[in-house]
Design a protein around this motif. Structure first.
Motif, mmCIF file in Angstrom:
data_model
loop_
_atom_site.group_PDB
_atom_site.id
_atom_site.type_symbol
_atom_site.label_atom_id
_atom_site.label_comp_id
_atom_site.label_asym_id
_atom_site.label_seq_id
_atom_site.Cartn_x
_atom_site.Cartn_y
_atom_site.Cartn_z
ATOM 1 N N LEU A 7 58.303 48.547 -2.510
ATOM 2 C CA LEU A 7 57.719 47.324 -2.651
ATOM 3 C C LEU A 7 56.909 47.676 -3.691
ATOM 4 C CD1 LEU A 7 56.804 46.739 1.305
ATOM 5 C CD2 LEU A 7 58.316 45.311 -0.171
ATOM 6 N N PRO A 8 56.198 46.761 -4.446
ATOM 7 C CA PRO A 8 56.225 45.319 -4.426
ATOM 8 C C PRO A 8 57.481 44.719 -4.956
ATOM 9 C CG PRO A 8 54.739 45.818 -6.046
ATOM 10 C CD PRO A 8 55.035 47.218 -5.470
ATOM 11 N N ASN A 10 60.312 44.814 -4.181
ATOM 12 C CA ASN A 10 61.349 44.522 -3.344
ATOM 13 C C ASN A 10 62.432 44.715 -3.543
ATOM 14 O OD1 ASN A 10 61.115 43.268 -0.777
ATOM 15 N ND2 ASN A 10 61.746 41.198 -1.357
ATOM 16 N N ARG A 91 55.687 51.672 -0.867
ATOM 17 C CA ARG A 91 54.834 50.762 -1.818
ATOM 18 C C ARG A 91 54.510 51.568 -2.944
ATOM 19 N NH1 ARG A 91 52.754 45.795 -2.044
ATOM 20 N NH2 ARG A 91 53.278 45.278 0.452
#
Ligand code: FES
Length: 244
Positions: A7-8, A10, A91
């Motif tokens: 993340l971010p 994804n 993240r």
């Protein structure tokens, strides 16, 4: 091979046993910031481990030192120092689109990496009483004289394997040891002597033209430094930041 969820971005990536997180993200073309080149000397590659911290390798001594210095919580790891024995969900503190662009730029311009640690000699010079000279002669003459002076100094620097890193008014900052580390100090000393000889030749000219002469002061430092390119993408120059 383990799944790595990032993340971010994804992104569903993978990581192999023994591979660092940074190596895995770069291998899969993620523009992951890594200013020191993976040497545990910055914190730009840090990731927040959301799941799988127990799978992560213990902090290396260098990572621990940095984590202590920056008070990083246990879940924040340096991607270049961390391997895993299982799946991870991470993240990365991607700040904004500019970070991505800058990282892409350094990935596609390996000659403009943000920094590497080197042992270098840095020679500083300035002209004593330069301000009174600049006050006494017309500005066009100042530019003319400075260009002549810097041209002479530049020839000397190049002849001794130095690199002019900065012009600061009448001052010069020259780095030695970028290409020939073994002779950094002797090159710098020899260049300093040669610069002084050139100044005495220049002084004949200055006396004739302006009834003045230059006295140049030199300072030399040798030690570890981060050498890298600083500036916007249109104009980057080599900079040297000393390591205390
Ligand atoms: S890239 Fe600098 S510590 Fe990982």
């Amino acid at each position: 091979m383990f799944p790595l969820h990032l993340l971010p971005d994804n992104g569903n990536l993978n990581i192999t046993p023994g591979e660092t997180i940074l190596a895995a993200t770069l291998r899969q073309h993620v523009p992951h910031v890594h200013a020191c080149g993976g040497r545990a000397q910055c914190s730009t590659c840090r990731v927040h481990v959301l799941e799988g911290l127990a799978h992560c390798s213990p902090r290396t001594a260098d990572e621990q030192a940095l984590a202590d210095r920056l008070h990083l919580p246990a879940s924040v790891r340096l991607a270049c120092q961390t391997t895993t024995a299982g799946p991870l969900r991470l993240r990365r503190p991607l700040l904004d689109a500019l970070d991505i662009e800058l990282t892409r730029h350094t990935l596609t311009h390996p000659d403009q990496q943000e920094g590497t640690q080197r042992q270098v000699a840095v020679l500083f010079s300035d002209i004593e009483e330069y301000t009174s000279f600049a006050d006494a002669v017309p500005p066009f003459d100042v530019v003319h004289v400075l260009n002549r002076y810097f041209e002479l100094m530049g020839e000397v620097v190049r002849a001794h394997h130095g690199h002019i890193s900065d012009y600061i008014g009448d001052g010069l900052m020259v780095v030695f040891g970028l290409k020939q580390p073994a002779t950094a100090v002797t090159d710098a000393l020899a260049a300093g002597q040669a610069m002084m000889q050139q100044v005495s030749l220049l002084n004949d000219y200055l006396e004739q033209m302006y009834g003045r002469s230059f006295r140049v002061r030199l300072g030399l430092h040798y030690g570890p430094a981060v050498v890298g390119h600083i500036g916007g993408r249109g104009f980057r120059k080599l900079a040297t930041i000393g390591i205390p």
